[in-house]
Design an enzyme around this catalytic site. Structure first.
Site, mmCIF file in Angstrom:
data_model
loop_
_atom_site.group_PDB
_atom_site.id
_atom_site.type_symbol
_atom_site.label_atom_id
_atom_site.label_comp_id
_atom_site.label_asym_id
_atom_site.label_seq_id
_atom_site.Cartn_x
_atom_site.Cartn_y
_atom_site.Cartn_z
ATOM 1 N N ASP A 1 44.149 35.962 -11.055
ATOM 2 C CA ASP A 1 43.592 35.623 -12.370
ATOM 3 C C ASP A 1 44.573 36.023 -13.481
ATOM 4 O O ASP A 1 44.823 35.273 -14.420
ATOM 5 C CB ASP A 1 42.204 36.259 -12.577
ATOM 6 C CG ASP A 1 42.104 37.690 -12.061
ATOM 7 O OD1 ASP A 1 43.047 38.162 -11.390
ATOM 8 O OD2 ASP A 1 41.084 38.347 -12.314
ATOM 9 N N ASP B 1 48.316 26.261 -4.752
ATOM 10 C CA ASP B 1 47.962 24.891 -5.145
ATOM 11 C C ASP B 1 47.679 24.861 -6.648
ATOM 12 O O ASP B 1 48.204 24.030 -7.396
ATOM 13 C CB ASP B 1 46.714 24.474 -4.349
ATOM 14 C CG ASP B 1 46.431 22.991 -4.460
ATOM 15 O OD1 ASP B 1 47.221 22.279 -5.094
ATOM 16 O OD2 ASP B 1 45.408 22.543 -3.900
ATOM 17 N N LYS C 1 44.534 38.528 -4.450
ATOM 18 C CA LYS C 1 43.294 38.996 -5.078
ATOM 19 C C LYS C 1 42.839 40.214 -4.276
ATOM 20 O O LYS C 1 41.722 40.275 -3.738
ATOM 21 C CB LYS C 1 42.269 37.834 -5.051
ATOM 22 C CG LYS C 1 41.025 38.055 -5.871
ATOM 23 C CD LYS C 1 41.260 38.038 -7.375
ATOM 24 C CE LYS C 1 39.951 38.306 -8.099
ATOM 25 N NZ LYS C 1 40.144 38.658 -9.514
ATOM 26 N N ASP D 1 50.573 23.731 -9.884
ATOM 27 C CA ASP D 1 50.280 22.616 -10.794
ATOM 28 C C ASP D 1 50.315 23.087 -12.247
ATOM 29 O O ASP D 1 50.844 22.392 -13.121
ATOM 30 C CB ASP D 1 48.912 22.001 -10.486
ATOM 31 C CG ASP D 1 49.039 20.836 -9.523
ATOM 32 O OD1 ASP D 1 50.053 20.791 -8.786
ATOM 33 O OD2 ASP D 1 48.143 19.966 -9.490
ATOM 34 N N TYR E 1 42.304 26.281 3.372
ATOM 35 C CA TYR E 1 42.279 24.836 3.597
ATOM 36 C C TYR E 1 42.187 24.490 5.084
ATOM 37 O O TYR E 1 41.850 23.368 5.455
ATOM 38 C CB TYR E 1 43.521 24.162 2.996
ATOM 39 C CG TYR E 1 43.541 24.159 1.479
ATOM 40 C CD1 TYR E 1 42.477 24.673 0.750
ATOM 41 C CD2 TYR E 1 44.624 23.650 0.785
ATOM 42 C CE1 TYR E 1 42.496 24.684 -0.632
ATOM 43 C CE2 TYR E 1 44.650 23.663 -0.605
ATOM 44 C CZ TYR E 1 43.577 24.183 -1.305
ATOM 45 O OH TYR E 1 43.597 24.203 -2.676
#
Ligand code: NAD
Length: 365
Positions: free
Chosen positions: A226, A250, A194, A254, A144
């Site tokens: 994943d 993020d 990852k 959620d 980000y």
């Protein structure tokens, strides 16, 4: 702590339901003070409320107040009346700016599902009943913020790119926060990355392993993002604390929050290196129900518990607030958002009063 030994809390009610829910949280703090916990409160402006008075969503005075305090309690910001305001003056910008000003790099988001509310989840009650996991998300680095980033045209082809970058210091400091949090809980930490594809994840894993040496009482595991997404919806109770980067956090936080099905119940903390933190419910300003005295104040009240635990060194009182919330739910108190039928729902104030009454009992015991 700041100069005087009395911990100072800056209260920023903000917009929409913000003032209503913060009011109930302040009553809870008031109850602690009546029982001998010394805490000093100050009020400040942020978001639309600040814009209306000062033409800035984060006035310099609020920044100065926040810097002088040990912790910040925030309601929520935003509302449709600000839709036409320039982006840099929008209420939400005030929130992003205060996070940056205070260097709040560690976002702690518990996903808690009280057994009494298990039917609110989209998952089967037995999979989520008593769920209690904590996601620690890196908040000020990663893709980000990474440079270079751009959208451009090359040889008549539009392209865009971002950079996922972490240095070892950024990884180390978030790992310390996560291990320390795990030490205060069930002592299990799962680091999500990852590393099978990304160099940045290989470094992440390496540094997390190094930091682990300082927390030998915490069991560390690693999981690819994943798989972590899959495991969160398959068997979320396997996790105690998860730590991950800004982008992965993020998304996963959620998903985890929504496992509980109750947006009005979930608190959060954002911490800097000195454990100064900003504490806020994960939901927004809910303009659709603002001013109606029906919003659920429990996420904000539970944010106070996190504040006491992570910034103010009052773990015992934090436990008591959480216990008071459980008692209140056991007594059948429900605001509209968590009541099965919506009938007989209590008001924001009634819910706050019930928590305070239970807390009074626990503090006097
Ligand atoms: P929201 O979280 O405000 O509301 C989503 C839905 O959940 C609404 O139906 C609302 O009534 C309900 N809800 C939220 N909190 C509740 C509570 N405590 N009790 C009962 N019901 C509750 O999200 P939104 O509608 O997408 O956004 C509204 C405004 O809030 C926007 O301006 C947005 O930018 C802002 N926002 C602010 C924050 C923040 O301050 N941290 C976070 C998200 C959104």
């Amino acid at each position: 702590m700041t100069n005087s030994n009395i911990p100072k809390i800056l209260v920023l009610p903000g917009d929409g339901i913000g003032p209503e829910i913060v009011n109930e949280a302040v009553k809870v703090i008031g109850c602690l003070r009546e029982h001998g916990v010394t805490l000093e409160l100050q009020n400040g402006l942020i978001g639309g409320a600040a814009y209306d008075e000062t033409h800035s969503p984060l006035p310099a005075e609020t920044i100065a107040q926040a810097e002088a305090c040990d912790a910040v309690l925030l309601g929520a910001v935003g509302g449709p009346q600000y839709d036409g305001v320039e982006r840099h003056l929008r209420p939400e910008q005030g929130l992003l700016d205060i996070r940056a000003e205070l260097n709040l790099f560690a976002n702690l988001r518990p996903a808690l599902l009280y057994a009494q509310l298990a039917s609110a989840s989209s998952l089967k009650p037995e999979l989520v009943s008593d769920l209690d996991l904590l996601i620690v998300r890196e908040l000020t680095g990663g893709i980000y913020f990474g440079q270079p980033r751009a959208q451009e045209v090359q040889n008549n082809i539009r392209r865009a790119y971002n950079t996922m970058i972490y240095d070892e210091n950024e990884i180390r400091r978030i790992a310390h926060v996560a291990f320390a949090a795990a030490q205060k809980r069930d002592k299990r930490l799962c680091s999500v990355d990852k590393a099978n594809v990304l160099e940045v994840s290989l470094l992440w894993r390496e540094v997390v392993e190094e930091v682990h040496k300082e927390y030998s009482d915490v069991e560390l595991s690693h999981m690819y993002v994943d798989n972590a997404a899959m495991q969160l919806v398959r068997a979320p109770k396997q996790f105690d604390v998860m730590v991950t980067s800004n982008l992965f956090g993020d998304i996963l936080s959620d998903a985890a929050a929504m496992l509980t099905g109750s947006i009005g119940m979930l608190p959060s903390a954002s911490l800097n290196e000195n454990n100064k933190g900003m504490y806020e419910p994960i939901h927004g300003s809910a303009p659709d129900i603002a001013g109606k005295n029906i919003a659920n104040p429990l996420a904000t009240i539970l944010s106070v518990a996190m504040m006491l635990r992570y910034s103010l060194n009052h773990a015992v009182e934090a436990d008591k607030i959480e216990q008071a919330v459980v008692m209140t739910l056991q007594q059948g108190m429900r605001t509209q958002d968590i009541s099965d039928s919506g009938n007989n729902a209590v008001s924001t104030q009634e819910m706050g009063d019930a928590v305070v009454k239970n807390l009074q009992q626990l503090m006097s015991a």
